[in-house]
Design a protein around this motif. Structure first.
Motif, PDB file in Angstrom:
ATOM      1  N   GLN A  85      78.229  29.766  -2.645  1.00  0.00           N
ATOM      2  CA  GLN A  85      77.301  28.658  -2.447  1.00  0.00           C
ATOM      3  C   GLN A  85      78.065  27.334  -2.331  1.00  0.00           C
ATOM      4  OE1 GLN A  85      76.888  31.092  -4.742  1.00  0.00           O
ATOM      5  NE2 GLN A  85      74.828  31.887  -4.520  1.00  0.00           N
ATOM      6  N   ILE A  86      79.047  27.131  -3.199  1.00  0.00           N
ATOM      7  CA  ILE A  86      79.827  25.884  -3.174  1.00  0.00           C
ATOM      8  C   ILE A  86      80.608  25.774  -1.877  1.00  0.00           C
ATOM      9  CG2 ILE A  86      81.764  24.659  -4.259  1.00  0.00           C
ATOM     10  CD1 ILE A  86      78.985  24.491  -5.735  1.00  0.00           C
ATOM     11  N   LEU A  87      81.184  26.870  -1.419  1.00  0.00           N
ATOM     12  CA  LEU A  87      81.921  26.833  -0.143  1.00  0.00           C
ATOM     13  C   LEU A  87      80.985  26.487   1.008  1.00  0.00           C
ATOM     14  CD1 LEU A  87      84.335  29.857  -0.660  1.00  0.00           C
ATOM     15  CD2 LEU A  87      84.930  27.417  -0.675  1.00  0.00           C
ATOM     16  N   SER A  88      79.750  26.995   0.977  1.00  0.00           N
ATOM     17  CA  SER A  88      78.807  26.687   2.056  1.00  0.00           C
ATOM     18  C   SER A  88      78.339  25.237   1.967  1.00  0.00           C
ATOM     19  CB  SER A  88      77.618  27.650   2.045  1.00  0.00           C
ATOM     20  OG  SER A  88      76.637  27.280   1.104  1.00  0.00           O
ATOM     21  N   ILE A  89      78.126  24.733   0.761  1.00  0.00           N
ATOM     22  CA  ILE A  89      77.729  23.331   0.584  1.00  0.00           C
ATOM     23  C   ILE A  89      78.846  22.418   1.093  1.00  0.00           C
ATOM     24  CG2 ILE A  89      77.291  21.544  -1.163  1.00  0.00           C
ATOM     25  CD1 ILE A  89      75.718  23.759  -2.732  1.00  0.00           C
ATOM     26  N   ASN A  90      80.081  22.800   0.837  1.00  0.00           N
ATOM     27  CA  ASN A  90      81.217  22.022   1.339  1.00  0.00           C
ATOM     28  C   ASN A  90      81.238  22.021   2.867  1.00  0.00           C
ATOM     29  OD1 ASN A  90      83.705  20.509   0.964  1.00  0.00           O
ATOM     30  ND2 ASN A  90      84.748  22.355   1.666  1.00  0.00           N
ATOM     31  N   LYS A  91      80.928  23.174   3.481  1.00  0.00           N
ATOM     32  CA  LYS A  91      80.843  23.244   4.950  1.00  0.00           C
ATOM     33  C   LYS A  91      79.750  22.313   5.467  1.00  0.00           C
ATOM     34  CE  LYS A  91      82.673  26.319   7.626  1.00  0.00           C
ATOM     35  NZ  LYS A  91      83.622  26.010   8.692  1.00  0.00           N
ATOM     36  N   GLY A  92      78.624  22.297   4.766  1.00  0.00           N
ATOM     37  CA  GLY A  92      77.526  21.407   5.143  1.00  0.00           C
ATOM     38  C   GLY A  92      77.935  19.948   5.056  1.00  0.00           C
TER      39      GLY A  92
END
Length: 185
Positions: A85-92
């Motif tokens: 989730q954190i990696l995806s939020i960072n991508k966002g």
């Protein structure tokens, strides 16, 4: 309406920047901590500590979230919850900051669907009535009746944006991103 849309994008961008900045600071401190511990045998004098600390801090300041997670995780007793989730939020955040929320090929993290997939965790608060789950949302008084139990459950959520689409989500979803970052920390 165009100004309203630009404002909403700017607000999302600023919110995501702050969330990710907090995660970044936390990871940086954790990286420094585990790196110093792993070099404890080399710490014989105050000068050794200062030299090693300065070197590790310099490395940490140059690292990005995925790299820090990769370096810290082997030092943990179990795999990190909420990592994906954190990696995806960072991508966002990267898409919002560098491309004003317009998804490009660089942002794609779901190669099967060719989309930017943002993931987060939601804590669903609900009760059961007549065999159905009824989610408790917002303010108000709910008469549950005698013997009714209020329950909470973690649910994984995600939203995807295809190439060429602009990132957008609602206030409730943004709050759930905040909760995810809090639990990761």
């Amino acid at each position: 309406t165009e100004k309203k849309g630009l404002y909403k994008t700017w607000l999302l961008k600023k919110g995501f920047e702050d969330l990710v900045k907090g995660i970044e600071y936390s990871l940086r401190e954790a990286y420094i901590y585990v790196s110093i511990i792993s070099k404890s045998s080399e710490l014989k004098t105050d000068e050794d500590f200062k030299r090693i600390f300065t070197s590790i801090r310099t490395q940490a300041l140059r690292m990005h979230i995925p790299n820090m997670i990769e370096k810290i995780e082997p030092h943990l007793a179990k795999p990190w919850s909420y990592k994906n989730q954190i990696l995806s939020i960072n991508k966002g955040r990267t898409c919002l900051v560098h491309r004003n929320g317009l998804v490009t090929e660089k942002d794609i993290n779901d190669t099967i669907n060719k989309a930017l997939k943002l993931a987060w965790v939601k804590y669903k608060i609900f009760y059961e009535k007549d065999g159905k789950e009824i989610e408790i949302m917002g303010k108000g008084v709910i008469d549950l009746g005698t013997g009714t139990m209020v329950k909470i459950r973690r649910e994984d959520n995600s939203i995807s944006f295809k190439q060429g689409e602009r990132i957008t989500f609602n206030y409730r979803q943004f709050n759930e991103f905040i909760v995810t970052c809090n639990h990761f920390g």
